[in-house]
Structure formats: C-alpha cells, structure tokens
Scaffold this motif. Structure first.
Motif, PDB file in Angstrom:
ATOM      1  N   ALA A  35      21.400 -13.389   2.630  1.00 62.39           N
ATOM      2  CA  ALA A  35      21.356 -11.928   2.524  1.00 62.39           C
ATOM      3  C   ALA A  35      21.122 -11.359   3.911  1.00 62.39           C
ATOM      4  O   ALA A  35      20.325 -11.891   4.679  1.00 62.39           O
ATOM      5  CB  ALA A  35      20.245 -11.510   1.576  1.00 62.39           C
ATOM      6  N   SER A  37      20.270  -8.066   4.252  1.00 65.37           N
ATOM      7  CA  SER A  37      19.359  -6.935   4.107  1.00 65.37           C
ATOM      8  C   SER A  37      18.426  -7.191   2.935  1.00 65.37           C
ATOM      9  O   SER A  37      18.687  -8.047   2.082  1.00 65.37           O
ATOM     10  CB  SER A  37      20.146  -5.643   3.859  1.00 65.37           C
ATOM     11  N   VAL A  38      17.348  -6.422   2.894  1.00 67.01           N
ATOM     12  CA  VAL A  38      16.385  -6.536   1.798  1.00 67.01           C
ATOM     13  C   VAL A  38      17.059  -6.203   0.465  1.00 67.01           C
ATOM     14  O   VAL A  38      16.883  -6.916  -0.523  1.00 67.01           O
ATOM     15  CB  VAL A  38      15.170  -5.618   2.046  1.00 67.01           C
ATOM     16  N   ASP A  39      17.848  -5.134   0.443  1.00 63.00           N
ATOM     17  CA  ASP A  39      18.528  -4.745  -0.800  1.00 63.00           C
ATOM     18  C   ASP A  39      19.449  -5.850  -1.294  1.00 63.00           C
ATOM     19  O   ASP A  39      19.501  -6.146  -2.492  1.00 63.00           O
ATOM     20  CB  ASP A  39      19.322  -3.455  -0.600  1.00 63.00           C
ATOM     21  N   GLN A  40      20.169  -6.454  -0.380  1.00 62.09           N
ATOM     22  CA  GLN A  40      21.081  -7.540  -0.742  1.00 62.09           C
ATOM     23  C   GLN A  40      20.291  -8.749  -1.264  1.00 62.09           C
ATOM     24  O   GLN A  40      20.691  -9.381  -2.242  1.00 62.09           O
ATOM     25  CB  GLN A  40      21.919  -7.922   0.479  1.00 62.09           C
ATOM     26  N   VAL A  42      17.306  -8.727  -2.749  1.00 61.46           N
ATOM     27  CA  VAL A  42      16.768  -8.392  -4.069  1.00 61.46           C
ATOM     28  C   VAL A  42      17.873  -8.484  -5.120  1.00 61.46           C
ATOM     29  O   VAL A  42      17.657  -9.006  -6.218  1.00 61.46           O
ATOM     30  CB  VAL A  42      16.106  -6.997  -4.061  1.00 61.46           C
ATOM     31  N   GLU A  43      19.046  -7.995  -4.791  1.00 65.96           N
ATOM     32  CA  GLU A  43      20.186  -8.070  -5.721  1.00 65.96           C
ATOM     33  C   GLU A  43      20.527  -9.524  -6.047  1.00 65.96           C
ATOM     34  O   GLU A  43      20.728  -9.882  -7.207  1.00 65.96           O
ATOM     35  CB  GLU A  43      21.401  -7.354  -5.122  1.00 65.96           C
ATOM     36  N   SER A  46      17.880 -11.056  -8.255  1.00 64.20           N
ATOM     37  CA  SER A  46      17.896 -10.578  -9.642  1.00 64.20           C
ATOM     38  C   SER A  46      18.968 -11.280 -10.468  1.00 64.20           C
ATOM     39  O   SER A  46      18.854 -11.366 -11.685  1.00 64.20           O
ATOM     40  CB  SER A  46      18.086  -9.060  -9.689  1.00 64.20           C
ATOM     41  N   GLY A  62      11.098  -5.060   6.875  1.00 61.53           N
ATOM     42  CA  GLY A  62      11.976  -5.402   5.764  1.00 61.53           C
ATOM     43  C   GLY A  62      11.467  -6.602   4.999  1.00 61.53           C
ATOM     44  O   GLY A  62      11.545  -6.653   3.776  1.00 61.53           O
ATOM     45  N   GLN A  65       8.689  -5.697   2.533  1.00 60.05           N
ATOM     46  CA  GLN A  65       9.237  -5.075   1.326  1.00 60.05           C
ATOM     47  C   GLN A  65       9.840  -6.131   0.403  1.00 60.05           C
ATOM     48  O   GLN A  65       9.645  -6.094  -0.810  1.00 60.05           O
ATOM     49  CB  GLN A  65      10.297  -4.041   1.688  1.00 60.05           C
ATOM     50  N   LEU A  66      10.572  -7.073   0.988  1.00 61.68           N
ATOM     51  CA  LEU A  66      11.202  -8.124   0.196  1.00 61.68           C
ATOM     52  C   LEU A  66      10.148  -8.998  -0.469  1.00 61.68           C
ATOM     53  O   LEU A  66      10.258  -9.319  -1.656  1.00 61.68           O
ATOM     54  CB  LEU A  66      12.123  -8.981   1.059  1.00 61.68           C
ATOM     55  N   ARG A  69       8.651  -7.270  -3.456  1.00 65.87           N
ATOM     56  CA  ARG A  69       9.597  -7.228  -4.587  1.00 65.87           C
ATOM     57  C   ARG A  69       9.742  -8.596  -5.252  1.00 65.87           C
ATOM     58  O   ARG A  69       9.742  -8.708  -6.482  1.00 65.87           O
ATOM     59  CB  ARG A  69      10.987  -6.742  -4.124  1.00 65.87           C
TER      60      ARG A  69
END
Length: 135
Positions: A35, A37-40, A42-43, A46, A62, A65-66, A69
């Motif tokens: 990944a 990024s953090v968003d990537q 987490v996705e 999940s 970042g 945050q990861l 989560r």
C-alpha cells in the motif's frame, strides 16, 4: 473479517528497500500486498486481514493513523506491526516515541529474522483466535 495465513501488508513508497523486502517475502511463500497510503492499506486490510504489517520510510503521522485503524479492526486479536528502519534511526531509539509498533526491523534484514517474524505473527493470531473461540 477474513484473516489469511502468512499475509503481509507493507506500507511504503516504491524504493529499493521495498523491492528487496517484497522479493525476500515472496521467496518465503508469504502473500504480500503493498500500500502506498494509509487509506489504501486500510482498504486492503478490510478485504483480507494481515497477520503482519511492515511500515517503511518516515511516515510517522500516517503510520500512527494506520496502526490505530488496524488495532481497532483486529479487536482483541493482534496484528503484529513492525517498522523497518536504519540502525541509527531515532524512532526506535526514542522510548517516548508515540508510534505504537510491536517492534523494529533494522536494515539489513536477515532471511532467518523474516522467517521468525512471519511465524510468530501467524502464531500470535492463531493463539488469539483459539482463546476467543474457546478451543
């Protein structure tokens, strides 16, 4: 949440460290997701939850945050989170660092260390799962 054996999630930008680490993990029969990024991250987590997360580079904000989560997603069962750093990096030398990782990998990483880390992350998750299921 689906948890996969020997699934490693790496958060980091494309570097020589990332390429070498990915190659080593692939040789150890680990499934690797990367990944940027953090968003990537987490996705990806999940969809298939990792037993081991490796953080590369200097992404303290970042990464924090990861980590929060992933710990929330994992609930009581653990995910092993480590940071890959230089031996002189201040993050692993600073006891007041707010990065709540389980440990640090110091470059260069030996193959035996990776094997042990993957096995212990997997065992940690399996033991936790067994305790929660009562078996």
């Amino acid at each position: 949440m689906v948890i996969a054996d020997n699934y490693v999630l790496i958060l980091g930008q494309e570097t020589e460290d990332l390429n070498g680490l990915q190659s080593s993990l692939n040789h150890l029969a680990a499934t690797v997701a990367i990944a940027n990024s953090v968003d990537q991250a987490v996705e990806q987590a999940s969809q298939l939850f990792p037993s081991l997360v490796i953080l590369l580079g200097n992404q303290q904000q970042g990464s924090s945050q990861l980590i929060a989560r992933l710990r929330q997603m994992a609930g009581l069962c653990g995910v092993t989170i480590v940071e890959l750093s230089e031996f002189q990096a201040s993050s692993w030398l600073d006891p007041d660092s707010d990065l709540a990782v389980d440990g640090y990998l110091v470059k260069p990483i030996e193959r035996d260390i990776l094997v042990s880390l993957i096995q212990s992350a997997w065992a940690r998750q399996k033991c936790c799962d067994a305790l929660l299921s009562g078996t």
